[in-house]
Design an enzyme around this catalytic site. Structure first.
Site, PDB file in Angstrom:
ATOM      1  N   PRO A 226       2.221 -19.467  37.135  1.00  0.00           N
ATOM      2  CA  PRO A 226       1.336 -19.723  35.991  1.00  0.00           C
ATOM      3  C   PRO A 226       2.033 -19.576  34.638  1.00  0.00           C
ATOM      4  O   PRO A 226       1.480 -19.966  33.613  1.00  0.00           O
ATOM      5  CB  PRO A 226       0.212 -18.684  36.156  1.00  0.00           C
ATOM      6  CG  PRO A 226       0.709 -17.682  37.122  1.00  0.00           C
ATOM      7  CD  PRO A 226       1.770 -18.340  37.951  1.00  0.00           C
TER       8      PRO A 226
ATOM      9  N   GLU B 219       1.743 -10.772  43.603  1.00  0.00           N
ATOM     10  CA  GLU B 219       1.654 -10.730  42.133  1.00  0.00           C
ATOM     11  C   GLU B 219       2.761 -11.513  41.435  1.00  0.00           C
ATOM     12  O   GLU B 219       2.785 -11.594  40.227  1.00  0.00           O
ATOM     13  CB  GLU B 219       1.665  -9.286  41.624  1.00  0.00           C
ATOM     14  CG  GLU B 219       0.593  -8.417  42.228  1.00  0.00           C
ATOM     15  CD  GLU B 219      -0.798  -9.037  42.129  1.00  0.00           C
ATOM     16  OE1 GLU B 219      -1.408  -9.281  43.182  1.00  0.00           O
ATOM     17  OE2 GLU B 219      -1.251  -9.270  41.007  1.00  0.00           O
TER      18      GLU B 219
ATOM     19  N   ARG C  48       1.981 -40.867  43.833  1.00  0.00           N
ATOM     20  CA  ARG C  48       1.303 -42.049  43.273  1.00  0.00           C
ATOM     21  C   ARG C  48       2.275 -42.956  42.520  1.00  0.00           C
ATOM     22  O   ARG C  48       2.023 -44.136  42.341  1.00  0.00           O
ATOM     23  CB  ARG C  48       0.217 -41.635  42.274  1.00  0.00           C
ATOM     24  CG  ARG C  48      -0.908 -40.840  42.846  1.00  0.00           C
ATOM     25  CD  ARG C  48      -1.866 -40.403  41.748  1.00  0.00           C
ATOM     26  NE  ARG C  48      -2.406 -41.520  40.982  1.00  0.00           N
ATOM     27  CZ  ARG C  48      -3.324 -42.357  41.432  1.00  0.00           C
ATOM     28  NH1 ARG C  48      -3.824 -42.195  42.633  1.00  0.00           N
ATOM     29  NH2 ARG C  48      -3.740 -43.353  40.685  1.00  0.00           N
TER      30      ARG C  48
ATOM     31  N   ASP D 254      -3.923 -45.920  35.238  1.00  0.00           N
ATOM     32  CA  ASP D 254      -4.487 -44.574  35.358  1.00  0.00           C
ATOM     33  C   ASP D 254      -4.698 -43.926  33.998  1.00  0.00           C
ATOM     34  O   ASP D 254      -3.963 -44.194  33.051  1.00  0.00           O
ATOM     35  CB  ASP D 254      -3.528 -43.647  36.127  1.00  0.00           C
ATOM     36  CG  ASP D 254      -3.561 -43.866  37.615  1.00  0.00           C
ATOM     37  OD1 ASP D 254      -4.405 -44.639  38.091  1.00  0.00           O
ATOM     38  OD2 ASP D 254      -2.725 -43.243  38.304  1.00  0.00           O
TER      39      ASP D 254
HETATM   40  N1  ADE Z   1       0.593 -19.751  41.026  1.00  0.00           N
HETATM   41  C1  ADE Z   1      -0.523 -19.080  40.679  1.00  0.00           C
HETATM   42  N2  ADE Z   1      -1.171 -19.706  39.700  1.00  0.00           N
HETATM   43  C2  ADE Z   1      -0.461 -20.832  39.403  1.00  0.00           C
HETATM   44  C3  ADE Z   1      -0.606 -21.878  38.451  1.00  0.00           C
HETATM   45  N3  ADE Z   1      -1.638 -21.940  37.620  1.00  0.00           N
HETATM   46  N4  ADE Z   1       0.332 -22.846  38.433  1.00  0.00           N
HETATM   47  C4  ADE Z   1       1.385 -22.796  39.264  1.00  0.00           C
HETATM   48  N5  ADE Z   1       1.582 -21.830  40.169  1.00  0.00           N
HETATM   49  C5  ADE Z   1       0.678 -20.846  40.236  1.00  0.00           C
END
Ligand code: ADE
Length: 222
Positions: A90, A117, A155, A170
């Site tokens: 993330p 985590e 795609r 698209d």
């Molecule tokens: N792993 C956990 N959350 C994620 C996200 N939003 N994007 C990529 N990998 C992740």
């Protein structure tokens, strides 16, 4: 042809996804290859552990550097070219259509999926992956984000969408541009009519209407 190598603790999560629809056909046609690898197979621990508690304390478990780096290096060596390594996290670069286009031009992508985590930071330091996030929210692991990368990338591989579909129309094929509204039968549904212009067969008028609608939608969402 594009080859994906998915490195995960949960390879079975991909079975349903790989056996359906567009991806299934693309694999059968030899346009896409997906290889699944279980990181646990590179654990040196007798209990096959791949995670441990974080130094300094705190909640949850952290993916250990050694099995992950060993897994990436072993998988890399299984085929040519070595491929571009993507770490799903993330905190990574946001996946948008520009990045998807960049990835679709690669012959081989390795998708590293974490659980728990997060990853021991030395994995990043040693492997210098492209860190990729699918958005500002936290998934339980990198598997769903990895599927998003595969889904959006294939795609753009020539032949995958067949003659009918074209990724050029698209949404997001130009930055911020959204696709025009589409309709199919019936002509009237719950007193809502299909716009007359689409029924008239005037292709110039249809194209103009679509451009206008597309601009309107893009404007509204920005
Ligand atoms: N792993 C956990 N959350 C994620 C996200 N939003 N994007 C990529 N990998 C992740």
């Amino acid at each position: 042809m594009i080859r994906f190598d998915v490195l995960t603790l949960f390879p079975d999560l991909f079975a349903g996804y790989l056996s359906q629809s567009l991806l299934k056909l693309a694999i059968q046609a030899g346009l896409v290859q997906v290889h699944l690898w279980n990181i646990r197979d590179w654990s040196k621990d007798k209990h096959q552990r791949v995670d441990d508690r974080p130094f300094g304390g705190g909640p949850g478990m952290v993916m250990m550097a050694e099995p992950v780096v060993d897994c990436v290096e072993a998988v890399r060596a299984k085929a040519e070219p070595a491929g571009r390594l993507l770490m799903m996290t993330p905190t990574g670069r946001r996946l948008d259509q520009r990045l998807v286009e960049e990835l679709a031009a690669e012959p081989r992508l390795l998708l590293l999926c974490g659980r728990y985590e997060g990853f021991d930071d030395r994995i990043r330091q040693v492997l210098t992956p492209t860190e990729v996030s699918i958005g500002d929210y936290v998934c339980n692991g990198g598997e769903v984000p990895a599927m998003a990368v595969i889904d959006t990338t294939i795609r753009l591989i020539p032949g995958v969408l067949g003659d009918e579909g074209s990724a050029a129309d698209d949404s997001h094929s130009e930055p911020g541009r959204l696709e025009y509204p589409q309709y199919t039968r019936p002509r009237t549904y719950r007193e809502l009519d299909v716009p007359d212009v689409l029924l008239g067969g005037n292709h110039r008028a249809i194209a103009a209407w679509r451009r206008e609608q597309s601009a309107k939608r893009s404007e509204e969402s920005s």
